[in-house]
Design a protein around this motif. Structure first.
Motif: not given
Length: 424
Positions: A218-224, A233-239, A290-295, A416-421
């Motif tokens: 639910l947090k992942l959905k909200s942030v996305g 998109d969020m899962l592919v990014t963590a991948y 990317g310089r960080n996961i959001f990039e 999982e660490e990437s998802i937490e970021k």
């Protein structure tokens, strides 16, 4: 000689994929009651008669392959076991391989334990993809309940064409003409791979799983949503982000992950459609980590949006495949297609939601479950994702060894660490 069914374009393509994976699609569902075996058998018999490809053998005669419908016994379809070690028995069942020349293309496992049932299915991807497999199991569960509760004959399964050409059904005549001339090959050419060990004689198939909790989902959905990104998109990014660390890619290296897309988006409706395959891939590419996961997330969103804007997404290359299979003997067309086809080393399939309400059996909803794609042969990998009750199950099916298992588990740790970021 038995009744023959056409070998459709995607049947032939998945047959060609035998060099890359075992082509099996896997399902596991758990229920807090004991499934009635006779009801289950009755529904399966009816569904097998509605979808005869499930009890057919694939005949590759090198010129024009076809399916030959075969007689069968329901006892050969179903494995039943009372078990004290349900995880072991499920894993052994799910990692089995069904050869295309077998008389049956689906196997069902019923495992009773502690007053509960694990219902498992394995089917040949040549027969149907994840989209129609989800439809098949939803229809199966409804038919089971209707038959158990009201004695309604369990025959409510679509039947009809299995042709790939159904994907042109919702286009205007002008658009259809354009779509049927999309000969351009859009296969992945990236050489980046998952850091598994070299193939060995003792490699065996295994399925690794990792769950993402409801709270995290639910947090992942909200942030996305805040970043204009879908959950996929969020899962592919963590991948992506996890792969750069796991495989030690250079931060400035461009990497591509092939993501499965459902071509049913182009279809007018399901009427007259049999169970089959309508899945292609889009290439999600990022120019650097990317310089960080959001990039990294922004790169993924940009790439996926570029594909989504194309009304012909996923249809490129289909006319080329049709042309090759039509004008040449099958054995020759396979060799020609192999020259131009590049199987993706890194792939992801978000199979989507397993609706727990639609999967209830006689009033009992599943308490857990997941679906996953084929066992890949090294160096190819496929990350699959399904969700039930807002809990995501990630899975990776690999033919490998104990060291490969440790590598995949390490990947899930970093994932999982990437998802937490992403959500922190």
């Amino acid at each position: 000689m038995g009744r023959r069914l056409n070998a459709e374009l995607w049947d032939k393509m998945h047959y060609l994929f035998r060099d890359f994976n075992d082509r099996m699609v896997h399902l596991e569902l758990h229920y807090d009651f004991e499934i009635d075996l006779e009801t289950l058998k009755t529904v399966l018999i009816c569904f097998f008669e509605k979808a005869p490809v499930l009890h057919s053998r694939f005949v590759d005669n090198k010129v024009s392959p076809y399916w030959e419908v075969m007689p069968y016994k329901i006892e050969d379809v179903i494995t039943v076991k009372h078990t004290d070690n349900v995880e072991k028995d499920i894993d052994e069942f799910l990692t089995q391989y069904i050869p295309p020349e077998s008389d049956l293309q689906m196997k069902v496992g019923v495992f009773y334990y502690e007053g509960k049932t694990a219902l498992c299915m394995v089917e040949n991807h040549m027969c149907m993809d994840g989209g129609d497999f989800k439809y098949f199991i939803r229809s199966f569960c409804k038919a089971y309940s209707d038959y158990a509760q009201r004695g309604i004959s369990p025959i409510a399964l679509r039947e009809g064409t299995r042709s790939y050409e159904s994907v042109y059904g919702n286009f205007s005549k002008t658009q259809e003409k354009m779509a049927r001339n999309l000969y351009r090959n859009v296969c992945a050419k990236d050489t980046h791979s998952f850091p598994l060990t070299e193939s060995r004689a003792d490699d065996r198939s295994f399925i690794a799983r990792r769950k993402i909790s409801q709270e995290t989902f639910l947090k992942l959905k909200s942030v996305g949503k805040a970043h204009g990104a879908t959950v996929n998109d969020m899962l592919v990014t963590a991948y992506f982000y996890s792969l750069y660390e796991l495989a030690d890619y250079g931060e400035n290296e461009s990497v591509t992950i092939s993501c499965a897309i459902d071509l049913r988006r182009h279809m007018k409706d399901d009427e007259g459609q049999g169970v089959t395959n309508h899945t292609a891939f889009m290439q999600c590419n990022i120019p650097r980590r990317g310089r960080n996961i959001f990039e990294t997330l922004q790169y993924v969103v940009n790439s996926s949006n570029l594909f989504k804007k194309d009304k012909f997404m996923g249809l490129y290359g289909l006319p080329l495949l049709r042309f090759a299979y039509k004008i040449l003997p099958h054995s020759a067309s396979e060799e020609i297609i192999k020259i131009g086809y590049s199987n993706p080393l890194l792939a992801m399939s978000n199979i989507g939601i397993l609706d727990h309400k639609a999967l209830s059996l006689n009033g009992y909803e599943p308490v857990d479950g997941f679906m996953t794609g084929a066992v890949k042969y090294k160096p190819y990998v496929l990350l699959s994702a399904t969700s039930m009750r807002n809990v995501i199950t990630l899975s990776m099916c690999v033919r490998g060894n104990e060291e490969d298992k440790r590598i995949v588990e390490r990947f899930f740790d970093i994932f999982e660490e990437s998802i937490e970021k992403l959500i922190s």
